[in-house]
Design a protein around this motif. Structure first.
Motif, PDB file in Angstrom:
ATOM      1  N   THR A   1       0.813  -1.211   0.000  1.00  0.00           N
ATOM      2  CA  THR A   1       0.000   0.000   0.000  1.00  0.00           C
ATOM      3  C   THR A   1       0.850   1.266   0.000  1.00  0.00           C
ATOM      4  N   GLU A   2       2.064   1.171   0.501  1.00  0.00           N
ATOM      5  CA  GLU A   2       2.774   2.401   0.814  1.00  0.00           C
ATOM      6  C   GLU A   2       3.522   2.973  -0.374  1.00  0.00           C
ATOM      7  N   SER A   3       3.667   4.291  -0.364  1.00  0.00           N
ATOM      8  CA  SER A   3       4.312   5.002  -1.467  1.00  0.00           C
ATOM      9  C   SER A   3       5.747   4.538  -1.661  1.00  0.00           C
ATOM     10  N   ASN A   4       6.274   4.809  -2.838  1.00  0.00           N
ATOM     11  CA  ASN A   4       7.642   4.429  -3.177  1.00  0.00           C
ATOM     12  C   ASN A   4       8.640   4.932  -2.127  1.00  0.00           C
ATOM     13  N   GLY A   5       8.502   6.199  -1.729  1.00  0.00           N
ATOM     14  CA  GLY A   5       9.432   6.777  -0.768  1.00  0.00           C
ATOM     15  C   GLY A   5       9.294   6.199   0.622  1.00  0.00           C
ATOM     16  N   HIS A   6       8.054   6.051   1.079  1.00  0.00           N
ATOM     17  CA  HIS A   6       7.817   5.453   2.391  1.00  0.00           C
ATOM     18  C   HIS A   6       8.359   4.028   2.443  1.00  0.00           C
ATOM     19  N   LEU A   7       7.954   3.215   1.477  1.00  0.00           N
ATOM     20  CA  LEU A   7       8.332   1.803   1.496  1.00  0.00           C
ATOM     21  C   LEU A   7       9.851   1.636   1.458  1.00  0.00           C
ATOM     22  N   SER A   8      10.527   2.515   0.739  1.00  0.00           N
ATOM     23  CA  SER A   8      11.970   2.375   0.573  1.00  0.00           C
ATOM     24  C   SER A   8      12.728   2.431   1.895  1.00  0.00           C
ATOM     25  N   GLU A   9      12.173   3.143   2.889  1.00  0.00           N
ATOM     26  CA  GLU A   9      12.914   3.299   4.149  1.00  0.00           C
ATOM     27  C   GLU A   9      12.523   2.263   5.201  1.00  0.00           C
ATOM     28  N   TYR A  10      11.586   1.374   4.884  1.00  0.00           N
ATOM     29  CA  TYR A  10      11.224   0.308   5.820  1.00  0.00           C
ATOM     30  C   TYR A  10      11.944  -0.994   5.494  1.00  0.00           C
ATOM     31  N   LEU A  11      12.658  -1.009   4.387  1.00  0.00           N
ATOM     32  CA  LEU A  11      13.318  -2.218   3.903  1.00  0.00           C
ATOM     33  C   LEU A  11      14.835  -2.008   3.936  1.00  0.00           C
ATOM     34  N   PRO A  12      15.612  -3.068   4.037  1.00  0.00           N
ATOM     35  CA  PRO A  12      17.071  -2.895   4.137  1.00  0.00           C
ATOM     36  C   PRO A  12      17.801  -2.892   2.806  1.00  0.00           C
ATOM     37  N   TRP A  13      17.070  -2.905   1.673  1.00  0.00           N
ATOM     38  CA  TRP A  13      17.716  -3.228   0.403  1.00  0.00           C
ATOM     39  C   TRP A  13      17.912  -2.054  -0.551  1.00  0.00           C
ATOM     40  N   TYR A  14      17.099  -1.019  -0.498  1.00  0.00           N
ATOM     41  CA  TYR A  14      17.052  -0.047  -1.589  1.00  0.00           C
ATOM     42  C   TYR A  14      17.711   1.299  -1.289  1.00  0.00           C
ATOM     43  N   ARG A  15      17.899   1.641  -0.010  1.00  0.00           N
ATOM     44  CA  ARG A  15      18.473   2.948   0.319  1.00  0.00           C
ATOM     45  C   ARG A  15      19.810   2.832   1.061  1.00  0.00           C
TER      46      ARG A  15
END
Length: 488
Positions: free
Chosen positions: A249-263
Motif C-alpha cells: 500500500t505504501e508510497s515508493n518513498g515510504h516503502l523504501s525506508e522500511y526495507l534494508p535493500w534499496y536505500r
C-alpha cells in the motif's frame, strides 16, 4: 444527534478542516460540538476562524470551540481525534539531519527508521498524557482515534499503557487501491474489491478482484509497467511486487525506508526513486513538503479563509476513516475500512501484541475485525522486522531506557543495513541530546550522553543525502501553481 468531538493537534489546519467538513457531510452530525485544542494559540485562531466560516456559510447549528487547555477541551468528549506532531518541524528536521551524518538517508522518517523511532519517543509520553485526560474527564467509554505517526507505536502505547479504547487511522490503503483501480481501467473504485492486511505502512493487497474477477501478480505487474506515470514513480514498489507477489500500500518513498535493500548505498538510491514529487523517494521529502505547506498557509491564509465560505458538497466527502467510523457507530450504517488495532489473532502469523492494519466493519456494536487472515510468508517476515523494532521502541519510550532505545534503532532494517553498532550508539546519543526538551523520560540519561559525545571518536560526515531538494520560496510556489493552472 448531539455529542462532543475533541481534536488534539487541531493546529494541523488543512487536515482538521478536512475532518470537520467530512463530519458535516453526515446529516445527523449537524448539531454536534467540535472542541479544538493545540499548544499554538496562533494556529488555533486560524483553524477556528476557518471552521466558523464553514458553519456560517452552511447555516448549521454546529458549535466550534478552541482552547489551549487540553483537559477543558476533552471534558465530556465522546470521541477524541489526535493529529499531533510533538516537536513540530524543528524536531523533525533533526530526525532527518542527524541520521544523514551516519549515512542513513530517509524520505519521510516518521514510522520506523531512526527518525520514526525518535518521533515515537517524543510522541508517546504525550499520548499517555492524552489517555490520562481521556480516562479522567472525557465521556465514559470515549473512543480515541489516532491519526498521528508513528501510527503503530502511538496506538500500541495508547492501548497497552494508556488503557483507552483506541483505533489508529491511516489513508495508505485507500491511496493504493486508487492506483490499482486506475491501472486496471476500472470506471470507479467500487468495481475493485480487495483484502489488504499487515501493519501500518506495510500493508499488502493479498486479494484483489475487479468486478468479481481475481487479479493475479502477472496482470498487476504488466498493468503497472504499462502505466506512463506509475511505471516511473513506483519503481521500487513494482520491484517488491515482482519479488513478493503482492502490492504494498505504501508510497515508493515510504516503502523504501522500511526495507534494508534499496536505500543502503547512495549510488543505488537514484535507481529506485523518482523526483517528480517528494513522496516517491526524495531525501527528506516530507520535511520539505511540510515546511513549504506551513509557509504557504501562513502567507495565503486570507485565501483559505475566503474559500471556506462555500456550501458543503457531501459527494466530495473524503475517504478519511474518521467521519465514516463515527457515522457507523452513531447511526448503525455499516462501514467497511482498514483499521490499526491490537492483533489478538486477527492475522495468524503476526504476534498477538502487535498493532496490525487490517479489514474491519463498523456498526453500532463497534469495530469488528475480519479474523483468520494469513499473510504471505515474505510479507509477514518484513512486518515482523518492523514489529520487533516498534515493540522495543514503545517500551523504551515508556521506561526511558536509553540502552533499549539504542537496541531498537540497531534492529531497524535500514539503519542496520547502513550503520555499525558504534555509529548507532553515537547517533542515538546525539539525537537524544538534540531533542532533550521533548524527551522528559530521558532527562537522567542526557548528561552521560553528552559526556560520551564529547569523548567520541566515531567519524561522521556533512551529507545532504542522495536526493535532497531545497525548500522552495513562496514566490517559487506561486509560479509553479500558476504554471500548472495554465497547463490545465
Amino acid at each position: 444527534m448531539s455529542f462532543k468531538i475533541a481534536i488534539i493537534g487541531a493546529g494541523s489546519v488543512g487536515f482538521t478542516k478536512k475532518l470537520f467538513t467530512d463530519l458535516l457531510c453526515v446529516p445527523e452530525f449537524r448539531d454536534i460540538e467540535v472542541a479544538l485544542t493545540d499548544i499554538s494559540q496562533h494556529n488555533l485562531d486560524m483553524i477556528k476562524a476557518i471552521l466558523e466560516k464553514i458553519v456560517e456559510a452552511n447555516g448549521f447549528p454546529v458549535k466550534v470551540t478552541a482552547d489551549t487547555d487540553r483537559r477543558r477541551a476533552l471534558e465530556g468528549a465522546k470521541y477524541i481525534i489526535s493529529c499531533v506532531r510533538v516537536g513540530g518541524l524543528e524536531a523533525y528536521a533533526d530526525d532527518i539531519r542527524i541520521p544523514l551524518k551516519y549515512g542513513i538517508d530517509q524520505c519521510v522518517g516518521d514510522t520506523i527508521c531512526a527518525g520514526g523511532i525518535l518521533y515515537g519517543q517524543r510522541n508517546i509520553p504525550v499520548i499517555l498524557d492524552f489517555c490520562k485526560d481521556i480516562r479522567e474527564v472525557a465521556a465514559p467509554g470515549a473512543k480515541f482515534l489516532n491519526y498521528a505517526n508513528p501510527m503503530a507505536m502511538n496506538t500500541w502505547a495508547a492501548i497497552e499503557y494508556g488503557k483507552v479504547d483506541t483505533v489508529g487511522l491511516c489513508h495508505g490503503v485507500q491511496h493504493g487501491a486508487e492506483q490499482i483501480a486506475e491501472i486496471l481501467g476500472a470506471k470507479s473504485l467500487s468495481e475493485l474489491d480487495y483484502i489488504c492486511s499487515g501493519i501500518n505502512h506495510q500493508t499488502w493487497f493479498i486479494d484483489l478482484r475487479l468486478n468479481g474477477r481475481k487479479i493475479g501478480k502477472d496482470e498487476l505487474v504488466a498493468a503497472f509497467e504499462a502505466h506512463p506515470v506509475f511505471s516511473q514513480q513506483e519503481k521500487l514498489r513494482i520491484d517488491v511486487l515482482k519479488r513478493f507477489g503482492v502490492y504494498s500500500t505504501e508510497s515508493n518513498g515510504h516503502l523504501s525506508e522500511y526495507l534494508p535493500w534499496y536505500r543502503k548505498r547512495p549510488d543505488e538510491i537514484a535507481r529506485w526513486i523518482d523526483m517528480s514529487d517528494w513522496i516517491h523517494g526524495e531525501t527528506g521529502g516530507y520535511l520539505r513538503h511540510s515546511t513549504e505547506t506551513r509557509n504557504w498557509f501562513e502567507t495565503e491564509f486570507p485565501q483559505f479563509l475566503a474559500s471556506a465560505a462555500k456550501p458543503i458538497d457531501p459527494t466530495k466527502r473524503s475517504n478519511e476513516h474518521a467521519s465514516h467510523i463515527l457515522e457507523a457507530l452513531e447511526t448503525g450504517r455499516v462501514y467497511r475500512g482498514h483499521f490499526n488495532v491490537k492483533n489478538n489473532g486477527v492475522i495468524s502469523n503476526l504476534p498477538a501484541d502487535a498493532i496490525i492494519e487490517s479489514p474491519g466493519f463498523v456498526d453500532r456494536f463497534g469495530i469488528n475485525m475480519v479474523s483468520g487472515i494469513t499473510l504471505p510468508e515474505a510479507c509477514a517476515a518484513t512486518c515482523m522486522a518492523s514489529i520487533n523494532v516498534q515493540r522495543m521502541s514503545v517500551h523504551a519510550a515508556v521506561s526511558g531506557d536509553i540502552d533499549l532505545l539504542k537496541l531498537a534503532v540497531l534492529h531497524d532494517p535500514l539503519v542496520g543495513a547502513v550503520a555499525t553498532p558504534e555509529e548507532v550508539w553515537q547517533m542515538v546519543d546525539e539525537m537524544v541530546v538534540a531533542q532533550a526538551r521533548w524527551l522528559p523520560q530521558y532527562a537522567d540519561a542526557v548528561p552521560a550522553a553528552k559526556e560520551r559525545l564529547a569523548k567520541s571518536t566515531v567519524k561522521t560526515r556533512d551529507w545532504a543525502g542522495a536526493a535532497r531538494r531545497n525548500v522552495r520560496s513562496i514566490e517559487e510556489l506561486r509560479a509553479e501553481k500558476s504554471a500548472l493552472k495554465k497547463a490545465v
